[in-house]
Design a protein around this motif. Sequence first.
Motif, PDB file in Angstrom:
ATOM      1  N   THR A  90      49.278  84.948  48.267  1.00 12.51           N
ATOM      2  CA  THR A  90      48.973  85.674  49.510  1.00 12.51           C
ATOM      3  C   THR A  90      48.707  87.148  49.232  1.00 12.51           C
ATOM      4  O   THR A  90      47.755  87.737  49.772  1.00 12.51           O
ATOM      5  N   LEU A  91      49.541  87.757  48.396  1.00 16.38           N
ATOM      6  CA  LEU A  91      49.331  89.168  48.047  1.00 16.38           C
ATOM      7  C   LEU A  91      48.008  89.363  47.310  1.00 16.38           C
ATOM      8  O   LEU A  91      47.285  90.337  47.555  1.00 16.38           O
ATOM      9  N   SER A  92      47.709  88.440  46.406  1.00 14.33           N
ATOM     10  CA  SER A  92      46.431  88.509  45.682  1.00 14.33           C
ATOM     11  C   SER A  92      45.264  88.393  46.644  1.00 14.33           C
ATOM     12  O   SER A  92      44.263  89.121  46.528  1.00 14.33           O
ATOM     13  N   GLN A  93      45.396  87.482  47.619  1.00 18.23           N
ATOM     14  CA  GLN A  93      44.354  87.296  48.625  1.00 18.23           C
ATOM     15  C   GLN A  93      44.170  88.569  49.452  1.00 18.23           C
ATOM     16  O   GLN A  93      43.045  88.995  49.722  1.00 18.23           O
ATOM     17  N   PHE A  94      45.291  89.180  49.830  1.00 19.15           N
ATOM     18  CA  PHE A  94      45.219  90.402  50.641  1.00 19.15           C
ATOM     19  C   PHE A  94      44.486  91.510  49.896  1.00 19.15           C
ATOM     20  O   PHE A  94      43.541  92.111  50.417  1.00 19.15           O
ATOM     21  N   TYR A  95      44.939  91.807  48.674  1.00 22.65           N
ATOM     22  CA  TYR A  95      44.325  92.902  47.934  1.00 22.65           C
ATOM     23  C   TYR A  95      42.878  92.588  47.541  1.00 22.65           C
ATOM     24  O   TYR A  95      42.030  93.486  47.498  1.00 22.65           O
ATOM     25  N   SER A 145      31.758  92.152  50.399  1.00 26.27           N
ATOM     26  CA  SER A 145      32.859  91.611  51.195  1.00 26.27           C
ATOM     27  C   SER A 145      32.745  90.107  51.413  1.00 26.27           C
ATOM     28  O   SER A 145      33.757  89.402  51.461  1.00 26.27           O
ATOM     29  N   GLN A 146      31.512  89.587  51.571  1.00 23.91           N
ATOM     30  CA  GLN A 146      31.320  88.170  51.873  1.00 23.91           C
ATOM     31  C   GLN A 146      30.479  87.432  50.836  1.00 23.91           C
ATOM     32  O   GLN A 146      30.389  86.211  50.871  1.00 23.91           O
ATOM     33  N   GLY A 147      29.863  88.165  49.916  1.00 22.77           N
ATOM     34  CA  GLY A 147      28.954  87.522  48.978  1.00 22.77           C
ATOM     35  C   GLY A 147      29.454  87.477  47.553  1.00 22.77           C
ATOM     36  O   GLY A 147      30.126  86.528  47.138  1.00 22.77           O
ATOM     37  N   LEU A 148      29.150  88.501  46.801  1.00 26.19           N
ATOM     38  CA  LEU A 148      29.381  88.525  45.357  1.00 26.19           C
ATOM     39  C   LEU A 148      30.807  88.142  44.966  1.00 26.19           C
ATOM     40  O   LEU A 148      31.021  87.185  44.210  1.00 26.19           O
ATOM     41  N   PHE A 149      31.783  88.881  45.445  1.00 19.27           N
ATOM     42  CA  PHE A 149      33.158  88.655  45.010  1.00 19.27           C
ATOM     43  C   PHE A 149      33.720  87.339  45.540  1.00 19.27           C
ATOM     44  O   PHE A 149      34.539  86.692  44.877  1.00 19.27           O
ATOM     45  N   MET A 150      33.300  86.959  46.752  1.00 16.27           N
ATOM     46  CA  MET A 150      33.761  85.684  47.297  1.00 16.27           C
ATOM     47  C   MET A 150      33.225  84.524  46.477  1.00 16.27           C
ATOM     48  O   MET A 150      33.951  83.565  46.184  1.00 16.27           O
ATOM     49  N   ILE A 151      31.959  84.609  46.097  1.00 19.50           N
ATOM     50  CA  ILE A 151      31.367  83.560  45.260  1.00 19.50           C
ATOM     51  C   ILE A 151      32.054  83.523  43.895  1.00 19.50           C
ATOM     52  O   ILE A 151      32.404  82.458  43.376  1.00 19.50           O
ATOM     53  N   PHE A 152      32.262  84.708  43.316  1.00 20.04           N
ATOM     54  CA  PHE A 152      32.939  84.799  42.019  1.00 20.04           C
ATOM     55  C   PHE A 152      34.347  84.222  42.096  1.00 20.04           C
ATOM     56  O   PHE A 152      34.774  83.446  41.223  1.00 20.04           O
ATOM     57  N   SER A 153      35.073  84.579  43.163  1.00 16.08           N
ATOM     58  CA  SER A 153      36.447  84.079  43.333  1.00 16.08           C
ATOM     59  C   SER A 153      36.467  82.565  43.509  1.00 16.08           C
ATOM     60  O   SER A 153      37.305  81.870  42.908  1.00 16.08           O
ATOM     61  N   ASP A 154      35.535  82.058  44.328  1.00 17.04           N
ATOM     62  CA  ASP A 154      35.497  80.612  44.569  1.00 17.04           C
ATOM     63  C   ASP A 154      35.145  79.847  43.295  1.00 17.04           C
ATOM     64  O   ASP A 154      35.765  78.811  42.977  1.00 17.04           O
ATOM     65  N   GLY A 167      39.697  96.133  39.918  1.00 17.00           N
ATOM     66  CA  GLY A 167      40.864  95.636  40.636  1.00 17.00           C
ATOM     67  C   GLY A 167      40.542  94.380  41.424  1.00 17.00           C
ATOM     68  O   GLY A 167      41.341  93.429  41.461  1.00 17.00           O
ATOM     69  N   VAL A 168      39.376  94.363  42.062  1.00 18.74           N
ATOM     70  CA  VAL A 168      38.941  93.185  42.813  1.00 18.74           C
ATOM     71  C   VAL A 168      38.788  91.993  41.870  1.00 18.74           C
ATOM     72  O   VAL A 168      39.207  90.863  42.183  1.00 18.74           O
ATOM     73  N   ILE A 169      38.207  92.236  40.689  1.00 13.29           N
ATOM     74  CA  ILE A 169      38.037  91.156  39.708  1.00 13.29           C
ATOM     75  C   ILE A 169      39.393  90.646  39.242  1.00 13.29           C
ATOM     76  O   ILE A 169      39.604  89.421  39.102  1.00 13.29           O
ATOM     77  N   PHE A 170      40.325  91.563  38.998  1.00  9.05           N
ATOM     78  CA  PHE A 170      41.672  91.170  38.569  1.00  9.05           C
ATOM     79  C   PHE A 170      42.336  90.269  39.606  1.00  9.05           C
ATOM     80  O   PHE A 170      42.916  89.223  39.262  1.00  9.05           O
ATOM     81  N   PHE A 171      42.257  90.663  40.868  1.00 14.48           N
ATOM     82  CA  PHE A 171      42.903  89.864  41.913  1.00 14.48           C
ATOM     83  C   PHE A 171      42.172  88.543  42.139  1.00 14.48           C
ATOM     84  O   PHE A 171      42.766  87.578  42.603  1.00 14.48           O
ATOM     85  N   ALA A 172      40.885  88.501  41.806  1.00 10.32           N
ATOM     86  CA  ALA A 172      40.162  87.227  41.881  1.00 10.32           C
ATOM     87  C   ALA A 172      40.725  86.246  40.848  1.00 10.32           C
ATOM     88  O   ALA A 172      40.909  85.052  41.126  1.00 10.32           O
ATOM     89  N   PHE A 173      41.014  86.757  39.645  1.00 14.65           N
ATOM     90  CA  PHE A 173      41.620  85.909  38.599  1.00 14.65           C
ATOM     91  C   PHE A 173      43.018  85.456  39.009  1.00 14.65           C
ATOM     92  O   PHE A 173      43.365  84.277  38.871  1.00 14.65           O
ATOM     93  N   SER A 174      43.819  86.396  39.498  1.00 11.64           N
ATOM     94  CA  SER A 174      45.191  86.037  39.865  1.00 11.64           C
ATOM     95  C   SER A 174      45.204  85.063  41.039  1.00 11.64           C
ATOM     96  O   SER A 174      46.036  84.145  41.088  1.00 11.64           O
ATOM     97  N   LEU A 175      44.242  85.231  41.960  1.00 13.30           N
ATOM     98  CA  LEU A 175      44.147  84.324  43.103  1.00 13.30           C
ATOM     99  C   LEU A 175      43.825  82.909  42.638  1.00 13.30           C
ATOM    100  O   LEU A 175      44.404  81.922  43.125  1.00 13.30           O
ATOM    101  N   ALA A 176      42.926  82.790  41.657  1.00 10.79           N
ATOM    102  CA  ALA A 176      42.554  81.475  41.129  1.00 10.79           C
ATOM    103  C   ALA A 176      43.746  80.813  40.425  1.00 10.79           C
ATOM    104  O   ALA A 176      44.001  79.604  40.586  1.00 10.79           O
TER     105      ALA A 176
END
Length: 588
Positions: free
Chosen positions: A79-84, A140-149, A29-38
């Motif tokens: 915004t919703l993608s960012q929240f989730y 919370s601050q490393g892996l997924f944030m780097i992946f999302s960015d 789910g986190v990966i999905f929202f990372a894609f939608s956020l991008a």
Amino acid sequence: MTMQAKAFDTNLFKRILKYTKPYKFRYYGVIFFAFSLALFAALRPFLLEITVDDYIKTASKSGLLTYVIIMGFALLLETLSQFYFVYWANLLGQNIIKDIRIKLFKHILTFRMKYFDNSPVGMLVTRSVSDIEQIARIFSQGLFMIFSDLLKMIVCLVVMFWMNWQLSMIVVVAMPILVYITRIFQRKMQLAFEEVRTQINNMNVFVQERVTGMKIVQLFNREDIEFEKFKEINQKHNQAWIKNILYNSIFFPIADIISSITLGAVILYGGLQIIDENPFTTLGQMISYTMFIGMLFNPLRQIADKFNEMQMGMIAANRVFDILDTNDDVQNDGTKTATHFHGNIRFENVRFSYIDNEEVLKGINLKVNAGETIAIVGATGAGKSTIINLLNRFYEINSGSIYIDDQNINDFKLESLRQQIAIVLQDVFLFADTIHNNITLNNPEITRETVINAAKEIGVHKFIKSLPGGYDYDVKERGVMLSSGQRQLIAFLRAYVSNPSILILDEATSSIDTYSEELIQRATETITKGRTSIVIAHRLATIINADKIIVMDKGQIVEEGTHQELVTKSEGYYKKLYDSQFSLENNS
């Protein structure tokens, strides 16, 4: 392998990721929202370009309103993608460290006493609390944030090249420079962060020991000395953080300058193209590119910080896994369940050493019959307490065998073995809890009625009821609200309600007042009646009536017999010890 030896330990990282398996839905789910956020992030500048070029320049109010609504809707989805994304990433991290913390604490509970002898309490607290908390920041601050960015940057670059490859090339030329600088500072900050973790650990160990031993610090007037030591440790901790702050203070202004220069170059080139009426560059693109540059450079300049957050989590995970990988458990291969012992104990040629090649017990042979009360005496370091440590299997013997009821103690399940043996120590440990909970140790099978009846039997009920709240009186940390004699009485009652087959009293009557000693003597007579008891004592007057007295010296049994038998040996070790104590008591 340490984090110093390797910039990024992939094996360690894979091991951490295994803890996400119970939370696969949330992980994906986190990966999905990372894609939608991008996607939604890149969509807004693109919509802005269309709005400016197709509707503002052409003065189309209806089209402008339509696209403003579309951009608002895209912003809402972003915004919703960012929240989730943020919520689920943090939730995943907390769930993972919850599982690791449970696993770690359960593992620590299985360690032999030797491990705790060699491991500072402050270090274990740091590993179990702050280091594990740092692992959560990997997610919370490393892996997924780097992946999302990174994902956001890739999507933005694709859209930018599709919109205007010439303006995009200006941005792309500047990016390797920022990446190179980021990498340099990332390495510097990694070392700085590792030093910070080391200094935090050192500070935790120091503070924990000094707070625990504050009575000794004040008794020997060491406040100034310990304060100076703390200042030194605190200074090292401060310097480690200052180094990290310095690197950040240098890096971020440099990153901002590169970002600003790139933005200026895009505006200059794009502006000249518009002035020259080049059809490949529009005002809408110029405006949208100012947004794109922020989306590209802001994550890029922060990626070093986020990577270091992940590195700190990796370093912390490495420390935690070091404990999880420690194979210092008490061997629990026994298959027999000890439901009740008659109480026959036998040591056969038992040898043991806390430190290699320094034997504490040197071939001990000892026999205790069921129902007997034996006393073990001897000088400090003779090996008295070691015998009871081995009987409970707090340590493993080097050689020889120990039997209870003709059964090797290694054949019993460890939990059932210890359930049948109760120990009352000189240094009683009480938890910051009520008297009732300290007696039962939260065992639901021991009722309040059982505790009260047992207290009446050994003569401590009146003392407990005299306290505010009685059995619900909170004794605070380590039982500081009670005297040493009162703590001993609680320990006797704790042992009694557990209904052990074998009772051990280790210096349980020393350093107490006369009134408490009378109560303890009565308690001792009650709880030793009908069960095998081993009493370790310095004060020989308390063990005169023992069925047998074992005299130890330098890890060996040098004499054994009753009090009357031993005092008749004119040159005997026990007689000299007894005469010496008797003389001191008469002179005092």
